[in-house]
Motif scaffolding. Structure first.
Motif, PDB file in Angstrom:
ATOM      1  N   TYR A   1      78.573  12.914  27.772  1.00  0.00           N
ATOM      2  CA  TYR A   1      79.085  12.426  26.491  1.00  0.00           C
ATOM      3  C   TYR A   1      79.954  11.180  26.680  1.00  0.00           C
ATOM      4  O   TYR A   1      79.795  10.171  25.988  1.00  0.00           O
ATOM      5  CB  TYR A   1      79.886  13.533  25.800  1.00  0.00           C
ATOM      6  CG  TYR A   1      80.460  13.130  24.462  1.00  0.00           C
ATOM      7  CD1 TYR A   1      79.692  13.198  23.302  1.00  0.00           C
ATOM      8  CD2 TYR A   1      81.769  12.674  24.357  1.00  0.00           C
ATOM      9  CE1 TYR A   1      80.214  12.821  22.077  1.00  0.00           C
ATOM     10  CE2 TYR A   1      82.294  12.292  23.136  1.00  0.00           C
ATOM     11  CZ  TYR A   1      81.514  12.371  22.000  1.00  0.00           C
ATOM     12  OH  TYR A   1      82.043  11.986  20.789  1.00  0.00           O
ATOM     13  N   LYS A   2      80.882  11.245  27.637  1.00  0.00           N
ATOM     14  CA  LYS A   2      81.812  10.126  27.829  1.00  0.00           C
ATOM     15  C   LYS A   2      81.099   8.858  28.284  1.00  0.00           C
ATOM     16  O   LYS A   2      81.420   7.753  27.827  1.00  0.00           O
ATOM     17  CB  LYS A   2      82.881  10.518  28.844  1.00  0.00           C
ATOM     18  CG  LYS A   2      83.842  11.603  28.372  1.00  0.00           C
ATOM     19  CD  LYS A   2      84.814  11.967  29.485  1.00  0.00           C
ATOM     20  CE  LYS A   2      85.727  13.093  29.081  1.00  0.00           C
ATOM     21  NZ  LYS A   2      86.645  13.484  30.164  1.00  0.00           N
TER      22      LYS A   2
ATOM     23  N   LYS B   1      87.025   7.967  26.849  1.00  0.00           N
ATOM     24  CA  LYS B   1      87.798   8.680  27.868  1.00  0.00           C
ATOM     25  C   LYS B   1      88.283  10.032  27.352  1.00  0.00           C
ATOM     26  O   LYS B   1      88.977  10.756  28.058  1.00  0.00           O
ATOM     27  CB  LYS B   1      89.003   7.839  28.295  1.00  0.00           C
ATOM     28  CG  LYS B   1      88.622   6.537  28.988  1.00  0.00           C
ATOM     29  CD  LYS B   1      89.862   5.775  29.424  1.00  0.00           C
ATOM     30  CE  LYS B   1      89.481   4.483  30.138  1.00  0.00           C
ATOM     31  NZ  LYS B   1      90.686   3.710  30.558  1.00  0.00           N
ATOM     32  N   LEU B   2      87.924  10.363  26.127  1.00  0.00           N
ATOM     33  CA  LEU B   2      88.405  11.590  25.488  1.00  0.00           C
ATOM     34  C   LEU B   2      87.463  12.750  25.745  1.00  0.00           C
ATOM     35  O   LEU B   2      86.244  12.587  25.764  1.00  0.00           O
ATOM     36  CB  LEU B   2      88.544  11.381  23.981  1.00  0.00           C
ATOM     37  CG  LEU B   2      89.387  10.184  23.530  1.00  0.00           C
ATOM     38  CD1 LEU B   2      89.392  10.108  22.016  1.00  0.00           C
ATOM     39  CD2 LEU B   2      90.787  10.269  24.066  1.00  0.00           C
ATOM     40  N   ASP B   3      88.026  13.926  25.932  1.00  0.00           N
ATOM     41  CA  ASP B   3      87.216  15.137  25.962  1.00  0.00           C
ATOM     42  C   ASP B   3      86.761  15.460  24.545  1.00  0.00           C
ATOM     43  O   ASP B   3      87.406  15.071  23.571  1.00  0.00           O
ATOM     44  CB  ASP B   3      88.024  16.301  26.522  1.00  0.00           C
ATOM     45  CG  ASP B   3      88.170  16.219  28.036  1.00  0.00           C
ATOM     46  OD1 ASP B   3      88.946  17.003  28.590  1.00  0.00           O
ATOM     47  OD2 ASP B   3      87.506  15.370  28.664  1.00  0.00           O
ATOM     48  N   CYS B   4      85.675  16.173  24.448  1.00  0.00           N
ATOM     49  CA  CYS B   4      85.169  16.566  23.137  1.00  0.00           C
ATOM     50  C   CYS B   4      85.004  18.078  23.103  1.00  0.00           C
ATOM     51  O   CYS B   4      84.871  18.725  24.148  1.00  0.00           O
ATOM     52  CB  CYS B   4      83.834  15.883  22.840  1.00  0.00           C
ATOM     53  SG  CYS B   4      82.507  16.323  23.985  1.00  0.00           S
TER      54      CYS B   4
ATOM     55  N   PRO C   1      89.789  22.638  20.741  1.00  0.00           N
ATOM     56  CA  PRO C   1      90.519  21.433  21.091  1.00  0.00           C
ATOM     57  C   PRO C   1      90.137  20.275  20.192  1.00  0.00           C
ATOM     58  O   PRO C   1      88.989  20.101  19.833  1.00  0.00           O
ATOM     59  CB  PRO C   1      90.084  21.170  22.544  1.00  0.00           C
ATOM     60  CG  PRO C   1      88.802  21.905  22.696  1.00  0.00           C
ATOM     61  CD  PRO C   1      88.882  23.085  21.788  1.00  0.00           C
ATOM     62  N   ALA C   2      91.126  19.506  19.805  1.00  0.00           N
ATOM     63  CA  ALA C   2      90.885  18.400  18.886  1.00  0.00           C
ATOM     64  C   ALA C   2      90.375  17.177  19.628  1.00  0.00           C
ATOM     65  O   ALA C   2      90.524  17.054  20.837  1.00  0.00           O
ATOM     66  CB  ALA C   2      92.185  18.056  18.139  1.00  0.00           C
ATOM     67  N   LEU C   3      89.781  16.262  18.860  1.00  0.00           N
ATOM     68  CA  LEU C   3      89.274  15.018  19.434  1.00  0.00           C
ATOM     69  C   LEU C   3      90.410  14.005  19.537  1.00  0.00           C
ATOM     70  O   LEU C   3      90.441  12.992  18.871  1.00  0.00           O
ATOM     71  CB  LEU C   3      88.145  14.465  18.559  1.00  0.00           C
ATOM     72  CG  LEU C   3      86.763  15.027  18.832  1.00  0.00           C
ATOM     73  CD1 LEU C   3      85.817  14.561  17.730  1.00  0.00           C
ATOM     74  CD2 LEU C   3      86.233  14.596  20.175  1.00  0.00           C
ATOM     75  N   THR C   4      91.392  14.351  20.343  1.00  0.00           N
ATOM     76  CA  THR C   4      92.494  13.456  20.589  1.00  0.00           C
ATOM     77  C   THR C   4      92.628  13.239  22.074  1.00  0.00           C
ATOM     78  O   THR C   4      92.130  14.029  22.883  1.00  0.00           O
ATOM     79  CB  THR C   4      93.804  14.050  20.029  1.00  0.00           C
ATOM     80  OG1 THR C   4      94.018  15.341  20.605  1.00  0.00           O
ATOM     81  CG2 THR C   4      93.743  14.182  18.518  1.00  0.00           C
ATOM     82  N   GLU C   5      93.321  12.177  22.432  1.00  0.00           N
ATOM     83  CA  GLU C   5      93.428  11.841  23.845  1.00  0.00           C
ATOM     84  C   GLU C   5      94.240  12.893  24.567  1.00  0.00           C
ATOM     85  O   GLU C   5      95.341  13.269  24.158  1.00  0.00           O
ATOM     86  CB  GLU C   5      94.065  10.465  24.005  1.00  0.00           C
ATOM     87  CG  GLU C   5      94.062   9.991  25.438  1.00  0.00           C
ATOM     88  CD  GLU C   5      94.394   8.518  25.552  1.00  0.00           C
ATOM     89  OE1 GLU C   5      94.374   8.001  26.662  1.00  0.00           O
ATOM     90  OE2 GLU C   5      94.679   7.912  24.507  1.00  0.00           O
TER      91      GLU C   5
ATOM     92  N   HIS D   1      79.416  16.077  16.941  1.00  0.00           N
ATOM     93  CA  HIS D   1      79.473  14.911  17.819  1.00  0.00           C
ATOM     94  C   HIS D   1      78.324  14.918  18.825  1.00  0.00           C
ATOM     95  O   HIS D   1      77.934  13.862  19.322  1.00  0.00           O
ATOM     96  CB  HIS D   1      80.818  14.862  18.549  1.00  0.00           C
ATOM     97  CG  HIS D   1      81.185  16.142  19.228  1.00  0.00           C
ATOM     98  ND1 HIS D   1      81.797  17.179  18.552  1.00  0.00           N
ATOM     99  CD2 HIS D   1      81.010  16.573  20.504  1.00  0.00           C
ATOM    100  CE1 HIS D   1      81.984  18.182  19.391  1.00  0.00           C
ATOM    101  NE2 HIS D   1      81.522  17.844  20.585  1.00  0.00           N
ATOM    102  N   TRP D   2      77.760  16.101  19.138  1.00  0.00           N
ATOM    103  CA  TRP D   2      76.620  16.155  20.066  1.00  0.00           C
ATOM    104  C   TRP D   2      75.378  15.514  19.444  1.00  0.00           C
ATOM    105  O   TRP D   2      74.509  15.001  20.155  1.00  0.00           O
ATOM    106  CB  TRP D   2      76.331  17.594  20.472  1.00  0.00           C
ATOM    107  CG  TRP D   2      77.431  18.195  21.291  1.00  0.00           C
ATOM    108  CD1 TRP D   2      78.253  19.219  20.939  1.00  0.00           C
ATOM    109  CD2 TRP D   2      77.835  17.797  22.615  1.00  0.00           C
ATOM    110  NE1 TRP D   2      79.142  19.494  21.952  1.00  0.00           N
ATOM    111  CE2 TRP D   2      78.912  18.647  22.984  1.00  0.00           C
ATOM    112  CE3 TRP D   2      77.399  16.825  23.509  1.00  0.00           C
ATOM    113  CZ2 TRP D   2      79.541  18.524  24.238  1.00  0.00           C
ATOM    114  CZ3 TRP D   2      78.026  16.707  24.736  1.00  0.00           C
ATOM    115  CH2 TRP D   2      79.088  17.543  25.090  1.00  0.00           C
TER     116      TRP D   2
END
Length: 435
Positions: free
Chosen positions: A217-218, A224-227, A128-132, A233-234
């Motif tokens: 993470y959030k 508000k985005l899932d990662c 999954p991409a780092l998009t909303e 990013h971790w």
């Protein structure tokens, strides 16, 4: 008038008559030709004739129609003598009749676009991409995550826990006579649950596990985005690699549970973000999440040595006391790190100092946290968070000898490597050692 003059005049009249007939044929042909989309192209009337010639030529689709247009497929017969179906054999008419039908190149492009779309969809399912997201993963509270473990069968993990330090001989007798009180019987099950969670690894198939990671993470990043489950990013929140699970040695999922409590409690969240901000400092930076796991390790060891039993018995709970003690330990490290201008080269010594003070003064640690939060609620600046010269002093747990040792250790920065979390072997006795 001579015969030659008559012949010249007759020839001139014949040429004019021939031109008039040719123009009539052209006008008739132009009126019969149908254009694209069923619209006919009509020739405008002649506006001016000079010397028997028209200044206007019929135009169709930007092309001038000549006066001697012939159907080359049928010899020299005029176009007006052919039906419209036969006219389609003409190159221009074939182009017009083709209309908007797809070309071979368009078909090829459509196939390539469809192939690219399928590959992109497959990639989205894989990572999954780092998009909303229209349906982001909901945050999870500490109590909800704890309830999950309370209702999950942890029988296999309970067989491997070591809730207390194994002491033999004189050490066992001394601890029995002069050591802290034993934990009440009704609290043993809750204590064992804590150590079972500390044995539990991260499971990608468990929704609760993934929600805990996403929530941490959030809340730290303020997003508000899932990662994605894996990625650099971790490292932005202080893990040592692309997979947080690899840092949970010795604490298991309890290391994440404590961080979850830290960021989800409204009173402690500002402190968590202050510590996270300090961890991003240009010179005083440190890995926030790995340091947090070290605080969990220290809290577990203090619980295992029964130094928290008295407070647990007083409040009739284990999980709540351990959570607060974890926060108090991280607060103590934060104050030392900030006021004494510590860097990553000092991490080994600072961790050891925090561990010794936590084991000897658990009640004082909890009291300091209580005062800190009270002052913060009152809107003031809690003591021990400003790098003023008065605060530049060692922890009272070590005294002057500890201060000298700290200075010597700081000078040996290359020998003090921050290597992560310490494993706690089941047969370990005495105090934990940093690796």
């Amino acid at each position: 008038m001579t015969s030659e003059a008559f012949r010249g005049q007759d020839q001139k009249q014949f040429q004019q008559t021939t031109r008039s007939h040719a123009m009539e044929e052209d006008i008739d042909v132009a009126s019969r030709i149908e254009g694209r989309n069923g619209l006919s192209h009509e020739c405008k009337p002649l506006e001016e004739i000079t010397n028997g010639h028209s200044n206007h030529k019929p135009i169709m689709n930007g092309l001038v129609i000549g006066h001697n247009v012939k159907d080359h497929t049928n010899g020299s017969a005029p176009l007006r003598s052919l039906p419209i179906s036969a006219l389609k054999q003409n190159g221009l008419l074939q182009t017009l009749a083709a209309g908007d039908q797809p070309k071979p190149d368009d078909d090829k492009e459509n196939v390539e676009l469809e192939k690219a779309r399928q590959e992109w969809e497959a990639l989205e399912h894989t990572q999954p991409a780092l998009t909303e997201d229209f349906n982001p993963t909901p945050l999870i509270s500490f109590n909800e995550a704890l309830q999950y473990f309370q209702t999950t069968d942890l029988g296999d993990l309970l067989k491997n826990i070591q809730p207390t330090i194994r002491r033999t001989g004189l050490a066992a007798i001394t601890h029995f006579l002069f050591g802290p009180p034993r934990l009440h019987r009704e609290l043993l099950e809750e204590r064992d649950l804590v150590f079972a969670i500390a044995q539990c690894p991260v499971d990608n198939s468990q929704t609760v596990h993934m929600r805990v990671l996403q929530t941490i993470y959030k809340k730290l990043i303020g997003s508000k985005l899932d990662c994605p489950r894996y990625g650099v990013h971790w490292e932005n929140i202080g893990f040592q690699g692309t997979d947080p699970a690899t840092d949970l040695r010795g604490t298991g999922f309890l290391g994440l549970m404590h961080t979850l409590y830290f960021v989800m409690d409204p009173e402690t969240l500002p402190l968590a973000r202050d510590i996270y901000k300090l961890s991003q400092h240009p010179t005083q930076n440190f890995p926030f999440s790995v340091m947090s796991i070290n605080m969990t390790r220290i809290a577990l060891q203090v619980l295992r040595e029964e130094a928290l039993s008295k407070e647990c018995n007083r409040r009739q709970q284990v999980v709540g006391v351990l959570n607060e003690f974890y926060v108090a330990t991280y607060l103590h490290l934060y104050q030392l790190w900030k006021t004494q201008q510590k860097t990553i080269a000092d991490s080994g010594f600072v961790l050891k100092e925090v561990e010794l003070f936590a084991k000897k003064n658990p009640k004082q640690m909890l009291r300091r946290l209580e005062v800190f939060l009270k002052e913060r609620r009152a809107g003031g600046i809690p003591r021990g968070t400003s790098p003023d010269p008065v605060a530049q002093q060692p922890s009272p747990s070590l005294g002057e000898r500890g201060a000298k040792a700290g200075t010597a250790q700081a000078r040996k920065g290359k020998e003090m490597h921050f290597t992560g979390v310490c494993d706690l072997p089941p047969d370990m006795e005495g105090e934990a050692r940093l690796i």
